[in-house]
Motif scaffolding. Sequence first.
Motif, short mmCIF file in Angstrom:
data_model
loop_
_atom_site.label_atom_id
_atom_site.label_comp_id
_atom_site.label_asym_id
_atom_site.label_seq_id
_atom_site.Cartn_x
_atom_site.Cartn_y
_atom_site.Cartn_z
N MET A 1 -5.52 18.88 1.53
CA MET A 1 -5.99 18.29 0.29
C MET A 1 -4.91 17.37 -0.26
O MET A 1 -3.76 17.76 -0.41
CB MET A 1 -6.33 19.39 -0.70
CG MET A 1 -6.73 18.84 -2.04
SD MET A 1 -7.56 20.00 -3.14
CE MET A 1 -6.28 21.10 -3.59
N LEU A 2 -5.27 16.14 -0.56
CA LEU A 2 -4.33 15.16 -1.09
C LEU A 2 -4.36 15.21 -2.61
O LEU A 2 -5.42 15.18 -3.22
CB LEU A 2 -4.71 13.76 -0.60
CG LEU A 2 -3.79 12.63 -1.03
CD1 LEU A 2 -2.42 12.82 -0.39
CD2 LEU A 2 -4.37 11.31 -0.63
N LYS A 3 -3.20 15.27 -3.20
CA LYS A 3 -3.10 15.29 -4.66
C LYS A 3 -2.46 14.01 -5.14
O LYS A 3 -1.60 13.45 -4.50
CB LYS A 3 -2.22 16.46 -5.11
CG LYS A 3 -2.78 17.80 -4.80
CD LYS A 3 -1.85 18.89 -5.30
CE LYS A 3 -2.43 20.24 -4.95
NZ LYS A 3 -1.61 21.32 -5.44
N THR A 4 -2.92 13.54 -6.28
CA THR A 4 -2.29 12.41 -6.95
C THR A 4 -1.54 12.95 -8.15
O THR A 4 -2.12 13.63 -8.99
CB THR A 4 -3.33 11.38 -7.40
OG1 THR A 4 -4.04 10.91 -6.25
CG2 THR A 4 -2.66 10.20 -8.08
N ILE A 5 -0.27 12.61 -8.23
CA ILE A 5 0.56 13.12 -9.32
C ILE A 5 1.04 11.93 -10.13
O ILE A 5 1.56 10.97 -9.58
CB ILE A 5 1.77 13.89 -8.75
CG1 ILE A 5 1.27 14.93 -7.81
CG2 ILE A 5 2.68 14.36 -9.85
CD1 ILE A 5 1.81 16.26 -7.88
N TYR A 6 0.84 12.00 -11.42
CA TYR A 6 1.34 10.98 -12.32
C TYR A 6 2.69 11.45 -12.83
O TYR A 6 2.79 12.41 -13.57
CB TYR A 6 0.36 10.73 -13.46
CG TYR A 6 -0.95 10.22 -12.95
CD1 TYR A 6 -1.11 8.89 -12.63
CD2 TYR A 6 -2.02 11.08 -12.75
CE1 TYR A 6 -2.31 8.42 -12.13
CE2 TYR A 6 -3.22 10.63 -12.25
CZ TYR A 6 -3.35 9.29 -11.95
OH TYR A 6 -4.53 8.84 -11.44
N ALA A 7 3.74 10.77 -12.40
CA ALA A 7 5.11 11.21 -12.69
C ALA A 7 5.54 10.73 -14.05
O ALA A 7 5.72 9.54 -14.27
CB ALA A 7 6.05 10.68 -11.62
N GLU B 1 11.79 14.72 -6.34
CA GLU B 1 11.52 16.07 -6.85
C GLU B 1 10.07 16.47 -6.58
O GLU B 1 9.79 17.61 -6.21
CB GLU B 1 11.81 16.14 -8.35
CG GLU B 1 13.26 15.95 -8.71
CD GLU B 1 13.48 15.78 -10.19
OE1 GLU B 1 12.50 15.53 -10.92
OE2 GLU B 1 14.63 15.91 -10.63
N ILE B 2 9.17 15.55 -6.78
CA ILE B 2 7.75 15.84 -6.55
C ILE B 2 7.47 16.01 -5.06
O ILE B 2 6.78 16.94 -4.65
CB ILE B 2 6.88 14.73 -7.16
CG1 ILE B 2 7.03 14.75 -8.67
CG2 ILE B 2 5.43 14.91 -6.75
CD1 ILE B 2 6.40 13.59 -9.37
N THR C 1 8.38 19.35 -3.63
CA THR C 1 7.43 20.42 -3.95
C THR C 1 6.09 20.22 -3.24
O THR C 1 5.53 21.15 -2.67
CB THR C 1 7.20 20.48 -5.47
OG1 THR C 1 8.46 20.60 -6.12
CG2 THR C 1 6.34 21.67 -5.83
N TRP C 2 5.58 19.00 -3.30
CA TRP C 2 4.30 18.66 -2.67
C TRP C 2 4.51 17.49 -1.72
O TRP C 2 4.38 16.32 -2.10
CB TRP C 2 3.27 18.28 -3.72
CG TRP C 2 2.93 19.36 -4.68
CD1 TRP C 2 2.21 20.48 -4.42
CD2 TRP C 2 3.30 19.42 -6.06
NE1 TRP C 2 2.11 21.24 -5.55
CE2 TRP C 2 2.76 20.61 -6.58
CE3 TRP C 2 4.02 18.60 -6.92
CZ2 TRP C 2 2.94 20.99 -7.90
CZ3 TRP C 2 4.20 18.97 -8.22
CH2 TRP C 2 3.67 20.15 -8.70
N PRO C 3 4.82 17.74 -0.46
CA PRO C 3 5.16 16.67 0.48
C PRO C 3 4.04 15.65 0.73
O PRO C 3 4.32 14.49 1.04
CB PRO C 3 5.51 17.39 1.77
CG PRO C 3 5.59 18.82 1.45
CD PRO C 3 4.94 19.04 0.13
N LEU C 4 2.80 16.04 0.58
CA LEU C 4 1.68 15.13 0.86
C LEU C 4 1.13 14.45 -0.38
O LEU C 4 0.13 13.75 -0.30
CB LEU C 4 0.56 15.90 1.56
CG LEU C 4 0.93 16.53 2.90
CD1 LEU C 4 -0.24 17.33 3.44
CD2 LEU C 4 1.39 15.48 3.89
#
Length: 80
Positions: free
Chosen positions: A1-7, A14-15, A18-21
Motif C-alpha cells: 500500500m502506497l502512502k502519501t505523506i504531507y511533510a 526521517e519519513i 519510517t515508511w520507505p515506500l
Amino acid sequence: MLKTIYAYGLRRTEINDTWPLADVQQCVVDLVRASLKYTSRKCWSRITTELRAIYTAPTVEAANYCSTSSSRNGNRNTRR
C-alpha cells in the motif's frame, strides 16, 4: 500500500526511514516561503505568481514549461 505523506516540519529522510515506500510531499506554501528567503521583498508578488504556477503544475512537463516561459520573460530587476 502506497502512502502519501504531507511533510510539515519533518525531513524527507526521517519519513523514509519510517515508511520507505511513502511518497513525501511538501505544502506549496512552505515551498514558496523557502524560496522567498533568497529574493528581494519588492520582487515577491511576481515571484510568488510564477512559483505557484510551477509548484502546482499537474505534470513535470507543465512545470518545466512554466519555468522556461518565465525565464524567457527575463528578470527585469537584475543589475547591470
